[in-house]
Design a protein around this motif. Structure first.
Motif, PDB file in Angstrom:
ATOM      1  N   PRO A 151       0.573  -1.124  -0.111  1.00 29.15           N
ATOM      2  CA  PRO A 151       0.008   0.050  -0.026  1.00 29.15           C
ATOM      3  C   PRO A 151       0.799   1.152  -0.015  1.00 29.15           C
ATOM      4  O   PRO A 151       1.974   1.317   0.523  1.00 29.15           O
ATOM      5  N   ILE A 152       0.357   2.254  -0.622  1.00 28.20           N
ATOM      6  CA  ILE A 152       1.089   3.620  -0.529  1.00 28.20           C
ATOM      7  C   ILE A 152       1.519   4.187   0.802  1.00 28.20           C
ATOM      8  O   ILE A 152       2.650   4.452   0.933  1.00 28.20           O
ATOM      9  N   GLU A 153       0.511   3.895   1.720  1.00 29.09           N
ATOM     10  CA  GLU A 153       0.893   4.340   3.038  1.00 29.09           C
ATOM     11  C   GLU A 153       2.234   3.639   3.680  1.00 29.09           C
ATOM     12  O   GLU A 153       3.068   4.242   4.356  1.00 29.09           O
ATOM     13  N   GLU A 154       2.223   2.451   3.319  1.00 30.19           N
ATOM     14  CA  GLU A 154       3.416   1.414   3.866  1.00 30.19           C
ATOM     15  C   GLU A 154       4.642   1.881   3.301  1.00 30.19           C
ATOM     16  O   GLU A 154       5.591   2.181   3.981  1.00 30.19           O
ATOM     17  N   ASN A 155       4.646   2.489   1.997  1.00 26.23           N
ATOM     18  CA  ASN A 155       5.819   2.986   1.232  1.00 26.23           C
ATOM     19  C   ASN A 155       6.175   4.218   1.793  1.00 26.23           C
ATOM     20  O   ASN A 155       7.401   4.990   1.959  1.00 26.23           O
ATOM     21  N   GLY A 178       6.707   2.008 -12.829  1.00 27.87           N
ATOM     22  CA  GLY A 178       5.902   2.464 -13.666  1.00 27.87           C
ATOM     23  C   GLY A 178       4.572   1.715 -13.342  1.00 27.87           C
ATOM     24  O   GLY A 178       3.294   2.277 -13.624  1.00 27.87           O
ATOM     25  N   VAL A 179       4.528   0.493 -13.135  1.00 23.53           N
ATOM     26  CA  VAL A 179       3.246  -0.202 -13.115  1.00 23.53           C
ATOM     27  C   VAL A 179       2.885  -0.422 -11.290  1.00 23.53           C
ATOM     28  O   VAL A 179       2.267  -1.273 -11.189  1.00 23.53           O
ATOM     29  N   GLY A 185      -5.403  -2.669  -9.414  1.00 23.55           N
ATOM     30  CA  GLY A 185      -6.334  -2.306 -10.234  1.00 23.55           C
ATOM     31  C   GLY A 185      -6.382  -0.687 -10.399  1.00 23.55           C
ATOM     32  O   GLY A 185      -7.127  -0.421 -10.954  1.00 23.55           O
ATOM     33  N   GLU A 186      -5.207  -0.348  -9.678  1.00 26.33           N
ATOM     34  CA  GLU A 186      -5.109   1.228 -10.133  1.00 26.33           C
ATOM     35  C   GLU A 186      -3.664   1.522 -10.405  1.00 26.33           C
ATOM     36  O   GLU A 186      -2.983   0.804 -10.043  1.00 26.33           O
ATOM     37  N   ARG A 187      -3.461   2.557 -11.068  1.00 28.18           N
ATOM     38  CA  ARG A 187      -1.898   2.988 -11.350  1.00 28.18           C
ATOM     39  C   ARG A 187      -1.718   4.122 -10.557  1.00 28.18           C
ATOM     40  O   ARG A 187      -2.409   5.303 -10.765  1.00 28.18           O
ATOM     41  N   THR A 188      -0.949   3.882  -9.615  1.00 24.26           N
ATOM     42  CA  THR A 188      -0.739   4.985  -8.672  1.00 24.26           C
ATOM     43  C   THR A 188       0.832   5.337  -8.181  1.00 24.26           C
ATOM     44  O   THR A 188       0.885   6.161  -7.198  1.00 24.26           O
ATOM     45  N   LEU A 189       1.727   5.247  -9.095  1.00 23.21           N
ATOM     46  CA  LEU A 189       2.864   5.946  -8.966  1.00 23.21           C
ATOM     47  C   LEU A 189       2.884   7.423  -8.814  1.00 23.21           C
ATOM     48  O   LEU A 189       3.691   7.682  -7.771  1.00 23.21           O
ATOM     49  N   ARG A 219       0.898   9.287 -17.844  1.00 23.61           N
ATOM     50  CA  ARG A 219       2.037  10.379 -18.469  1.00 23.61           C
ATOM     51  C   ARG A 219       1.606  11.818 -17.948  1.00 23.61           C
ATOM     52  O   ARG A 219       2.335  12.428 -17.533  1.00 23.61           O
ATOM     53  N   GLU A 220       0.371  12.067 -18.057  1.00 23.90           N
ATOM     54  CA  GLU A 220       0.102  13.565 -17.749  1.00 23.90           C
ATOM     55  C   GLU A 220      -0.121  13.636 -16.178  1.00 23.90           C
ATOM     56  O   GLU A 220       0.467  14.712 -15.767  1.00 23.90           O
ATOM     57  N   GLU A 221      -0.517  12.617 -15.824  1.00 17.65           N
ATOM     58  CA  GLU A 221      -0.410  12.611 -13.998  1.00 17.65           C
ATOM     59  C   GLU A 221       0.739  12.779 -13.576  1.00 17.65           C
ATOM     60  O   GLU A 221       1.272  13.465 -12.557  1.00 17.65           O
ATOM     61  N   LEU A 222       1.550  11.746 -14.143  1.00 18.78           N
ATOM     62  CA  LEU A 222       2.988  11.858 -13.560  1.00 18.78           C
ATOM     63  C   LEU A 222       3.922  13.179 -13.931  1.00 18.78           C
ATOM     64  O   LEU A 222       4.648  13.596 -13.008  1.00 18.78           O
TER      65      LEU A 222
END
Length: 415
Positions: A151-155, A178-179, A185-189, A219-222
């Motif tokens: 999970p994001i919070e763990e990182n 990138g993945v 189920g979501e692209r969250t980098l 690409r736009e969000e990143l």
């Protein structure tokens, strides 16, 4: 993952560089073996003190070229007299380029257990293990499997702990950053990077290898996250591997050239000053002369400031290992041409920096002798000599005037 053999000759500096090469290879999952005949690649770190030494280096290089599949020559003689090795089937590289040249385009395994590491002022944060690719030449996937994203919070908590422990540069790593999040189920980098940049402290963040397919969908969000956060180095490592869609198909890469170009264009639109890093595999079994020219044309069009050139070599257990390979001389010629183009482009980049001022440059690590290695906002390398006289050390932020350059880096003087 490659089996490697390394030999080092000369001074303490050469031995230190070889230790760093070995550390990076080990961290990327490669394995050292005893003797060149058991290795996929042999690395010769050379010395050039006297004429007798030069003759010995050439003789040893010739022996290694006969004993192993691939030979990389680095060190003093390689840099000062690289042309002396021109008749050998060998890559002549700066030592800092060696670890990436060994990878054969494979995903890095980074660390065996995805545990954060603090190395000096550099914090290494693996954000996930595995990837979503099935490249025909890569053996790493057999060791790492599909993407597994904590999970994001763990990182974020791991990143915060590294910063609190003294990290000034966080290196976000993984087989394919990138993945990150695809398995959920979501692209969250981009969301993860945004959260890491919110951590209190004065530090920088470098994003590790991200294949074009994964980046393309966000690409736009990143690119916007990069534009909005000064803590992020404006640096993207997106390995395209070939300028030919036919070869990319045979490699089973998931992207096409057009998608890679769309990623580059998007970052160009959002960032005025940034570094594009990419990789090319030269001499894939199905690569024709036309395919190679397409790769050369793509390099000229996108002009990556950092370019890793790798000659294809067969990895046991991969589908590409069953393909009929190209001749060694042909691979050597194509690699030589691409490496020359690389040096031309990268040299022009660093030459263009001379006379400019770079602010808030991070001193990352000690260099050779009394020097330090620094990174500017686009992760371009600046060397400060006589660092002790200036009273600067790793972890400091300094303003530098760029005074001169070499092909792969520039020199700066503190202001």
């Amino acid at each position: 993952m490659a089996r490697y053999h390394i030999e080092t000759y000369g001074c303490t500096s050469n031995r230190g560089e070889s230790r760093e090469i070995e550390r990076r290879l080990r961290d990327a999952g490669h394995h050292q073996v005893e003797g060149p005949t058991a290795a996929d690649v042999a690395i010769l770190n050379t010395c050039t003190v006297v004429e007798k030494t030069e003759r010995n280096m050439l003789r040893r290089a010739e022996e290694l070229a006969d004993e192993t599949a691939d030979l990389i020559v680095t060190g003093c003689m390689a840099l000062a007299q690289g042309e002396e090795f021109g008749e050998l089937d060998a890559q002549v590289l700066h030592w800092d380029e060696v670890p990436e040249a060994v990878t054969n385009g494979e995903c890095p395994t980074t660390t065996p257990d995805s545990t954060p590491i603090l190395d000096g002022v550099v914090g290494i944060l693996p954000i996930a293990r595995g990837c979503m690719s099935d490249c025909s030449y890569c053996i790493t996937k057999h060791a790492t499997g599909k993407i597994d994203s904590p999970p994001i919070e763990e990182n974020v908590e791991k990143a915060r702990a590294l910063v609190h422990a003294g990290a000034k540069e966080l290196r976000i790593t993984g087989q394919d950053t990138g993945v990150y999040g695809w398995d959920t189920g979501e692209r969250t980098l981009h969301e993860l990077l945004e959260r890491i940049c919110e951590i209190d402290g004065d530090f920088r963040v470098r994003v590790g290898m991200a294949n074009p397919k994964g980046v393309h969908g966000i690409r736009e969000e990143l690119a916007q996250v990069f534009a909005d956060n000064e803590k992020l180095y404006d640096f993207l490592h997106a390995p395209v591997q070939s300028g030919s869609d036919d070869v990319l198909g045979d490699m089973r890469r998931q992207h096409q050239v057009s998608e890679y170009l769309e990623v580059v264009d998007t970052f160009d639109e959002h960032l005025e000053y940034w570094t594009l890093s990419t990789d090319f595999i030269v001499g894939f079994p199905t690569e024709t002369d036309h395919d190679h020219e397409q790769s050369m044309a793509l390099i000229r069009e996108t002009r990556p400031e950092k370019l890793n050139v790798t000659r294809f070599s067969k990895r046991p257990g991969t589908d590409a290992a069953e393909m009929k390979g190209l001749g060694g001389q042909l691979k050597k010629d194509r690699s030589k041409a691409m490496s020359a183009l690389k040096r031309e482009i990268v040299g022009e980049v660093y030459e263009s920096m001379v006379g400019e001022v770079r602010e808030d440059v991070l001193v990352v690590e000690d260099g050779t002798g009394d020097s330090v290695k620094c990174r500017d906002s686009a992760y371009r390398q600046l060397i400060v000599r006589n660092a002790s006289e200036h009273g600067i050390e790793p972890g400091d932020f300094v303003d530098l005037e760029v005074t001169s350059h070499e092909t792969m880096y520039a020199f700066g003087e503190p202001i």
